[in-house]
Design an enzyme around this catalytic site. Structure first.
Site, mmCIF file in Angstrom:
data_model
loop_
_atom_site.group_PDB
_atom_site.id
_atom_site.type_symbol
_atom_site.label_atom_id
_atom_site.label_comp_id
_atom_site.label_asym_id
_atom_site.label_seq_id
_atom_site.Cartn_x
_atom_site.Cartn_y
_atom_site.Cartn_z
ATOM 1 N N HIS A 1 -1.013 -4.893 3.129
ATOM 2 C CA HIS A 1 -2.340 -4.383 2.816
ATOM 3 C C HIS A 1 -2.603 -4.514 1.320
ATOM 4 O O HIS A 1 -1.679 -4.771 0.528
ATOM 5 C CB HIS A 1 -2.524 -2.942 3.306
ATOM 6 N N ASP B 1 4.587 -1.129 2.222
ATOM 7 C CA ASP B 1 5.017 -0.028 1.353
ATOM 8 C C ASP B 1 6.538 0.124 1.243
ATOM 9 O O ASP B 1 7.252 0.031 2.249
ATOM 10 C CB ASP B 1 4.375 1.281 1.826
ATOM 11 N N ARG C 1 -3.029 10.840 2.662
ATOM 12 C CA ARG C 1 -2.129 9.825 3.204
ATOM 13 C C ARG C 1 -0.922 10.468 3.878
ATOM 14 O O ARG C 1 -0.470 11.541 3.463
ATOM 15 C CB ARG C 1 -1.680 8.954 2.031
ATOM 16 N N HIS D 1 0.994 -6.073 -0.256
ATOM 17 C CA HIS D 1 2.314 -5.458 -0.099
ATOM 18 C C HIS D 1 2.449 -4.735 1.230
ATOM 19 O O HIS D 1 1.470 -4.422 1.893
ATOM 20 C CB HIS D 1 2.572 -4.445 -1.228
HETATM 21 O O1 LIG Z 1 -5.987 2.337 -1.989
HETATM 22 C C1 LIG Z 1 -5.921 1.629 -0.999
HETATM 23 O O2 LIG Z 1 -6.919 1.169 -0.455
HETATM 24 C C2 LIG Z 1 -4.572 1.266 -0.429
HETATM 25 C C3 LIG Z 1 -3.526 2.256 -0.792
HETATM 26 C C4 LIG Z 1 -2.145 1.858 -0.347
HETATM 27 O O3 LIG Z 1 -1.645 0.813 -0.669
HETATM 28 C C5 LIG Z 1 -1.383 2.779 0.505
HETATM 29 O O4 LIG Z 1 -1.895 3.834 0.874
HETATM 30 O O5 LIG Z 1 -0.245 2.459 0.829
HETATM 31 FE FE LIG Z 2 0.348 0.577 0.069
#
Ligand SMILES: O=C(O)CCC(=O)C(=O)O
Ligand SMILES: [Fe+2]
Length: 287
Positions: free
Chosen positions: A263, A121, A277, A119
């Site tokens: 990702h 985001d 994040r 995906h």
């Molecule tokens: O947990 C992960 O490795 C990816 C997380 C994710 O998709 C994001 O932070 O947007």
């Molecule tokens: Fe993500």
């Protein structure tokens, strides 16, 4: 200076130029010579931005293997662009850093409930974020890797006939029903239209912009046609040739461009895994 008398860490901090080590020819690079614990000067900042533009996802690692704080992540994020609001269903990393948030998952929900579907985001939003950063807070000793994939490379690998067919089409993106983890308490997001192929404003390269989490249908096709074309594309984008995979270590930060990549968070663990994040509303242009 007798460099031999300095530690590796001290040498890193006096280095004024970063060196960029590509991870694959297609996507990903490690930028050496950046200490996330120190303020980043304009020279280094502009090298970081251009490495991101060239490699779509860049990693900075600090010499000491210790988690990057929310304040450090916030400072690094502001090098790349304006920090976006934290998603309402995520927990803030601290009072002083309200938009820096924590992703917390233990691998216990059914497959595909977390980030374990390719995906980009929040493409169900009218203006999805341009970028994002994550750094590990709790990681399994082994497992919990993250993969990124270039949607420029994915588009370019399609036949010219398929590229022509897709150019100019639009797709509807919505929050899928039953998508409990990401959409908890987030009823505000409704369906929007985005182009299936997007053109990079500076390079003119084109990228595929559909993903299995949010893209529901291609406008103008019968639903059965749309389902099959989307299935073909969702499968096409999974080719390892477009990807890179990162094994996390404390002190790593990933910065990625959401517009030309997807990702995937690998869920091969059954323990608590947390990432700090930040999302970027926009990305500063490269001078
Ligand atoms: O947990 C992960 O490795 C990816 C997380 C994710 O998709 C994001 O932070 O947007
Ligand atoms: Fe993500």
């Amino acid at each position: 200076v007798l460099t031999s008398s300095l530690s590796e860490e001290a040498l890193m901090s006096i280095a004024t130029t970063a060196s960029v080590e590509p991870l694959t020819p297609t996507i990903g690079a490690v930028v050496h010579g950046v200490d996330v614990g120190e303020p980043i000067g304009e020279g280094l900042a502009s090298q970081l931005r251009s490495a991101l533009a060239d490699h779509l996802v860049v990693f900075v690692r600090r010499a000491s293997v210790a988690p990057v704080s929310a304040a450090e992540l916030q400072r690094l994020a502001s090098v790349f662009g304006e920090i976006g609001e934290k998603p309402s269903y995520m927990v803030s990393a601290g009072e002083d850093t309200p938009d820096i948030h924590v992703v917390d998952y233990d691998g216990s929900l059914p497959r595909g409930s977390y980030a374990d579907i390719w995906h980009s985001d929040v493409t169900c939003a009218p203006e999805p974020p341009h970028g994002a950063l994550v750094t590990p807070l709790d990681i399994p000793e082994c497992g919990g890797d993250t993969l990124w994939s270039s949607m420029l490379a994915a588009y370019e690998a399609l036949s010219p006939k398929m590229q022509d067919f897709l150019d100019g089409l639009e797709a509807e993106h919505t929050v899928p029903s039953g998508y409990s983890y990401r959409t908890r308490n987030d009823a505000a997001i409704a369906g929007v239209l985005h182009p299936v192929v997007r053109k990079h404003p500076t390079t003119g390269r084109k990228a595929l912009f559909v993903n299995e989490v949010f893209t529901q249908r291609i406008v103008g096709l019968d639903i059965s046609e749309s389902n099959r074309i989307l299935d073909m594309l969702f499968r096409h984008v999974m080719a390892p040739e477009f990807q890179m995979r990162w094994r996390w270590r404390y002190g790593d930060v990933a910065i990625w461009d959401e517009r030309w990549t997807m990702h995937y968070g690998v869920v091969d663990y059954r323990q608590r895994r947390r990432l700090t994040r930040a999302v970027l509303k926009d990305l500063r242009p490269v001078e």
